[in-house]
Motif scaffolding. Structure first.
Motif, mmCIF file in Angstrom:
data_model
loop_
_atom_site.group_PDB
_atom_site.id
_atom_site.type_symbol
_atom_site.label_atom_id
_atom_site.label_comp_id
_atom_site.label_asym_id
_atom_site.label_seq_id
_atom_site.Cartn_x
_atom_site.Cartn_y
_atom_site.Cartn_z
ATOM 1 N N THR A 48 -13.768 -2.523 3.557
ATOM 2 C CA THR A 48 -12.811 -1.632 2.898
ATOM 3 C C THR A 48 -12.074 -2.367 1.777
ATOM 4 N N ILE A 49 -11.674 -3.597 2.059
ATOM 5 C CA ILE A 49 -10.984 -4.418 1.059
ATOM 6 C C ILE A 49 -11.894 -4.681 -0.133
ATOM 7 N N ARG A 50 -13.143 -5.010 0.155
ATOM 8 C CA ARG A 50 -14.099 -5.280 -0.934
ATOM 9 C C ARG A 50 -14.314 -4.027 -1.792
ATOM 10 N N ALA A 51 -14.408 -2.888 -1.129
ATOM 11 C CA ALA A 51 -14.689 -1.641 -1.848
ATOM 12 C C ALA A 51 -13.516 -1.218 -2.727
ATOM 13 N N CYS A 52 -12.305 -1.231 -2.171
ATOM 14 C CA CYS A 52 -11.152 -0.728 -2.926
ATOM 15 C C CYS A 52 -10.753 -1.659 -4.064
ATOM 16 N N SER A 53 -11.129 -2.928 -3.983
ATOM 17 C CA SER A 53 -10.738 -3.899 -5.007
ATOM 18 C C SER A 53 -11.823 -4.122 -6.049
ATOM 19 N N GLY A 54 -12.977 -3.503 -5.861
ATOM 20 C CA GLY A 54 -14.057 -3.680 -6.822
ATOM 21 C C GLY A 54 -14.862 -4.946 -6.618
ATOM 22 N N LEU A 55 -14.651 -5.641 -5.509
ATOM 23 C CA LEU A 55 -15.444 -6.837 -5.229
ATOM 24 C C LEU A 55 -16.901 -6.472 -4.954
ATOM 25 N N TYR A 56 -17.074 -5.350 -4.291
ATOM 26 C CA TYR A 56 -18.418 -4.978 -3.851
ATOM 27 C C TYR A 56 -19.087 -4.063 -4.869
ATOM 28 N N LYS A 57 -20.277 -4.440 -5.264
ATOM 29 C CA LYS A 57 -21.117 -3.578 -6.103
ATOM 30 C C LYS A 57 -22.480 -3.487 -5.433
ATOM 31 N N PRO A 58 -22.955 -2.279 -5.177
ATOM 32 C CA PRO A 58 -24.242 -2.107 -4.487
ATOM 33 C C PRO A 58 -25.388 -2.745 -5.260
ATOM 34 N N GLU A 59 -26.375 -3.222 -4.541
ATOM 35 C CA GLU A 59 -27.552 -3.797 -5.174
ATOM 36 C C GLU A 59 -28.268 -2.718 -5.993
ATOM 37 N N ALA A 266 -3.014 -4.521 -6.303
ATOM 38 C CA ALA A 266 -2.225 -3.361 -5.887
ATOM 39 C C ALA A 266 -3.034 -2.439 -4.983
ATOM 40 N N MET A 267 -4.305 -2.227 -5.317
ATOM 41 C CA MET A 267 -5.157 -1.379 -4.494
ATOM 42 C C MET A 267 -5.319 -1.962 -3.094
ATOM 43 N N VAL A 268 -5.466 -3.293 -3.025
ATOM 44 C CA VAL A 268 -5.597 -3.946 -1.714
ATOM 45 C C VAL A 268 -4.297 -3.793 -0.924
ATOM 46 N N LEU A 269 -3.163 -4.035 -1.566
ATOM 47 C CA LEU A 269 -1.866 -3.929 -0.882
ATOM 48 C C LEU A 269 -1.615 -2.512 -0.382
ATOM 49 N N GLY A 270 -2.227 -1.532 -1.051
ATOM 50 C CA GLY A 270 -2.085 -0.144 -0.615
ATOM 51 C C GLY A 270 -3.031 0.224 0.509
ATOM 52 N N ASN A 271 -3.938 -0.684 0.868
ATOM 53 C CA ASN A 271 -4.906 -0.394 1.934
ATOM 54 C C ASN A 271 -4.747 -1.270 3.173
ATOM 55 N N VAL A 272 -4.021 -2.380 3.049
ATOM 56 C CA VAL A 272 -3.789 -3.217 4.223
ATOM 57 C C VAL A 272 -2.651 -2.626 5.045
ATOM 58 N N PRO A 273 -2.567 -2.978 6.336
ATOM 59 C CA PRO A 273 -1.429 -2.501 7.150
ATOM 60 C C PRO A 273 -0.112 -2.907 6.505
ATOM 61 N N VAL A 274 0.891 -2.075 6.667
ATOM 62 C CA VAL A 274 2.204 -2.337 6.059
ATOM 63 C C VAL A 274 2.710 -3.709 6.503
ATOM 64 N N PHE A 275 3.060 -4.553 5.521
ATOM 65 C CA PHE A 275 3.424 -5.938 5.825
ATOM 66 C C PHE A 275 4.931 -6.174 5.778
ATOM 67 N N PHE A 276 5.698 -5.096 5.773
ATOM 68 C CA PHE A 276 7.163 -5.218 5.798
ATOM 69 C C PHE A 276 7.666 -5.110 7.240
ATOM 70 N N ASN A 277 8.728 -5.831 7.534
ATOM 71 C CA ASN A 277 9.289 -5.811 8.890
ATOM 72 C C ASN A 277 10.564 -4.984 8.998
ATOM 73 N N SER A 278 11.087 -4.537 7.877
ATOM 74 C CA SER A 278 12.328 -3.750 7.915
ATOM 75 C C SER A 278 12.441 -2.931 6.640
ATOM 76 N N GLN A 279 13.357 -1.964 6.670
ATOM 77 C CA GLN A 279 13.604 -1.155 5.476
ATOM 78 C C GLN A 279 14.160 -2.014 4.340
ATOM 79 N N GLN A 280 14.928 -3.047 4.698
ATOM 80 C CA GLN A 280 15.494 -3.929 3.671
ATOM 81 C C GLN A 280 14.383 -4.670 2.935
ATOM 82 N N GLU A 281 13.347 -5.106 3.669
ATOM 83 C CA GLU A 281 12.229 -5.793 3.034
ATOM 84 C C GLU A 281 11.494 -4.863 2.065
ATOM 85 N N ILE A 282 11.373 -3.608 2.461
ATOM 86 C CA ILE A 282 10.734 -2.624 1.569
ATOM 87 C C ILE A 282 11.554 -2.483 0.293
#
Length: 314
Positions: A48-59, A266-282
């Motif tokens: 999923t990370i490879r796909a959303c970030s453009g790392l992966y291109k099909p053969e 940015a695309m990767v950060l929008g696809n990984v689990p939320v990495f904030f621990n509190s509303q203040q961090e957000i």
């Protein structure tokens, strides 16, 4: 889940003002969540990370889909720091046309995949059929009419429509019978392997399990035999997946413009689990991203996108 989803949507649109090392730390922390999960789940997340970030291109991407390859190449070569209105309009139209093409292509492939799965299920079950019913005859006639129409490039015969009327209610009745046996099949297949071997029914139940997968709502199924004891991802496996991703990103970042690399982050950060621990961090992350962005055009675009998100939620 809804709140986390909205946070991910906003993070994916914010200006990225983090270092590569911080980006890799977030990637690492996201992967650590999967320690103790099945290795296949970790692999799916990495893809999923490879796909959303453009790392992966099909053969064969360049030759099989030249229109898509041309669009991607032209968008990657744009000078986003000095883009005229005319170039922007041209690129947006090109992007919209390509998105429409992809949507139609995906729709066709999804329909084809459903047909393949259904046909595979019928063929798998066919060896156990010892008598033909009138419904089977109607269904076969429909297929015959469709194939004849395709071969001759003519309209489908009205006979097919008559057969469809004759089949009314039959699929629903079959679906109900299948649903009734799903629970029992899962319990027997997952918990009674030794008994099935003793009764010499292992092959039959393997086919039933395969048919159940082929007819489920998800058309993308794994045709490999079920691993009754799936491989579990430990910290060593997680580190191997992380190191491979970091290596791929490092190579890719070197050959791309900084603006494009930030967009991919940015695309990767929008696809990984939320990495904030509190509303203040957000709040701190949002403020930092906006305050450290000195591109007025980017700030205006981000504001407009987030406002549109909020209005659509309202």
């Amino acid at each position: 889940m809804v709140v986390n989803s909205k946070i991910q949507m906003v993070v994916a649109q914010l200006p990225v003002r983090i270092t590569k090392s911080r980006f890799y730390d977030i990637l690492n922390e996201s992967l650590k969540i999967y320690i103790g999960s099945e290795c296949s789940t970790v692999d799916d997340f990495a893809e999923t990370i490879r796909a959303c970030s453009g790392l992966y291109k099909p053969e064969g991407f360049e030759t099989e889909y030249p229109e898509l390859f041309q669009t991607l190449s032209s968008l990657e070569q744009l000078d986003y720091r000095d883009l005229s209105r005319e170039d922007w309009n041209t690129s947006m139209k090109q992007l919209a046309d390509t998105a429409d093409y992809i949507e139609k292509l995906v729709t066709d492939y999804l329909m084809l995949e459903e047909i393949v799965n259904d046909l595979y299920a019928v063929m798998t079950a066919g060896i156990y059929v010892d008598e033909e019913t009138k419904e089977m005859g109607y269904a076969a006639k429909v297929l015959e009419c469709v194939l004849e129409s395709m071969a001759n490039d003519t309209p489908i015969s009205e006979v097919a429509e008559d057969c469809f009327f004759a089949l009314e209610g039959a699929p629903e009745a079959l679906s109900e019978r299948l649903m009734q046996g799903e629970g029992a099949l899962f319990d027997v297949w997952s918990g009674e392997q030794e008994l099935l071997k003793e009764l010499d029914l292992l092959e039959e139940y393997a086919d039933l399990n395969l048919i159940s997968k082929l007819l489920c709502n998800s058309i993308f199924i794994d045709l490999k035999p079920d691993a009754l004891e799936p491989e579990i991802a430990d910290s060593i496996y997680i580190n191997q997946v992380r190191d491979k991703l970091v290596e791929e990103f490092s190579r890719s970042f070197e050959s791309r413009d900084k603006l494009i690399n930030r967009a991919r982050m940015a695309m990767v950060l929008g696809n990984v689990p939320v990495f904030f621990n509190s509303q203040q961090e957000i709040s701190d992350y949002l403020n930092y991203a906006l305050e450290h962005c000195n591109n007025n055009s980017e700030l205006k675009a981000v504001t407009a996108i987030i406002d549109e998100m909020m209005e659509s939620d309202g």
